[in-house]
Design a protein around this motif. Sequence first.
Motif, mmCIF file in Angstrom:
data_model
loop_
_atom_site.group_PDB
_atom_site.id
_atom_site.type_symbol
_atom_site.label_atom_id
_atom_site.label_comp_id
_atom_site.label_asym_id
_atom_site.label_seq_id
_atom_site.Cartn_x
_atom_site.Cartn_y
_atom_site.Cartn_z
ATOM 1 N N SER A 209 15.548 4.478 -1.543
ATOM 2 C CA SER A 209 14.735 3.277 -1.652
ATOM 3 C C SER A 209 14.508 2.645 -0.278
ATOM 4 O O SER A 209 13.386 2.221 0.052
ATOM 5 N N LEU A 210 15.563 2.600 0.538
ATOM 6 C CA LEU A 210 15.437 2.068 1.891
ATOM 7 C C LEU A 210 14.475 2.919 2.717
ATOM 8 O O LEU A 210 13.654 2.401 3.480
ATOM 9 N N GLY A 211 14.573 4.221 2.566
ATOM 10 C CA GLY A 211 13.675 5.107 3.301
ATOM 11 C C GLY A 211 12.220 4.850 2.954
ATOM 12 O O GLY A 211 11.360 4.787 3.842
ATOM 13 N N LEU A 212 11.922 4.688 1.665
ATOM 14 C CA LEU A 212 10.549 4.398 1.260
ATOM 15 C C LEU A 212 10.117 3.015 1.727
ATOM 16 O O LEU A 212 8.954 2.813 2.108
ATOM 17 N N ASP A 213 11.043 2.052 1.694
ATOM 18 C CA ASP A 213 10.721 0.715 2.212
ATOM 19 C C ASP A 213 10.235 0.796 3.657
ATOM 20 O O ASP A 213 9.236 0.168 4.029
ATOM 21 N N MET A 214 10.957 1.544 4.473
ATOM 22 C CA MET A 214 10.595 1.647 5.882
ATOM 23 C C MET A 214 9.249 2.341 6.061
ATOM 24 O O MET A 214 8.431 1.934 6.899
ATOM 25 N N LEU A 215 8.997 3.383 5.264
ATOM 26 C CA LEU A 215 7.732 4.103 5.380
ATOM 27 C C LEU A 215 6.554 3.213 4.989
ATOM 28 O O LEU A 215 5.563 3.112 5.722
ATOM 29 N N ILE A 216 6.654 2.560 3.830
ATOM 30 C CA ILE A 216 5.548 1.725 3.355
ATOM 31 C C ILE A 216 5.339 0.520 4.266
ATOM 32 O O ILE A 216 4.202 0.143 4.582
ATOM 33 N N THR A 217 6.442 -0.087 4.722
ATOM 34 C CA THR A 217 6.314 -1.228 5.634
ATOM 35 C C THR A 217 5.652 -0.811 6.937
ATOM 36 O O THR A 217 4.797 -1.530 7.475
ATOM 37 N N GLY A 218 6.028 0.351 7.444
ATOM 38 C CA GLY A 218 5.431 0.840 8.680
ATOM 39 C C GLY A 218 3.946 1.113 8.529
ATOM 40 O O GLY A 218 3.140 0.727 9.395
ATOM 41 N N ILE A 219 3.554 1.780 7.442
ATOM 42 C CA ILE A 219 2.140 2.077 7.230
ATOM 43 C C ILE A 219 1.361 0.784 7.024
ATOM 44 O O ILE A 219 0.249 0.613 7.544
#
Length: 235
Positions: A209-219
């Motif tokens: 979940s943290l990994g996806l948070d970082m990806l979506i926030t970055g994009i």
Amino acid sequence: MKKTASDGRTREKLSREAIADGAVALADAEGLEAVTIRRLAKDHGVSPMALYWHFKDKDQLLDGIAERLFTDVDLPPTSTEPWPEQLRGVLEALLAAMRPHPAVAGLVTSRILTSEAGLNVAERTLSHLRQAGFSPEHAAEIGGYLLSAVVTLVTSEPGQRHGDDDEAHEDAIRVRAASLGALSPRRYPNIVASSGALAACASPDAYYSLGLDMLITGISGIATEPTKAETEAAS
């Protein structure tokens, strides 16, 4: 070599999908290096020629494994949610398909455009990135990065299980944590403090979940501007 009636029945029973399933199961248990045409033929109780009917060589077999993983991606239906939520849904579907098979997850990165199932994932991903305002060129680059990032999350999960030996798995984690915890606290204070988390995830679900948070926030942070449709909907 003359083909017999039994050869035809074997080919009919031993489908491409069944071979790919067997290859994934073998990789899950023993690693990708164990997956060979001869080994799969032995496991299925047939001659290697029965597999060559579907896969001419090892490269084609690896293509089939990647296609099998993409087939397992249960894409969410399109909706009226903002593009970040829809994009996250696609990435969550990818993770759900890849997480059970870390030994073969790395095969999908270069094979997403070689099967219909992979093309469907790519098309949905690019669609959401275009909604974010990215050009076709930037959407393609970001889409490739996202796929690689999801695969890396899976293949790099701390304390990832290999095989079915629970005791060996737990022992390996303890040894890893003890080794990191035994480092000099003066030179590596933060590694020592994080030794347990570096050895294994306390919560794999939270890790992903943290990994996806970082990806979506970055994009979201580099998204250019709303699309025309989004602008009209907001007005």
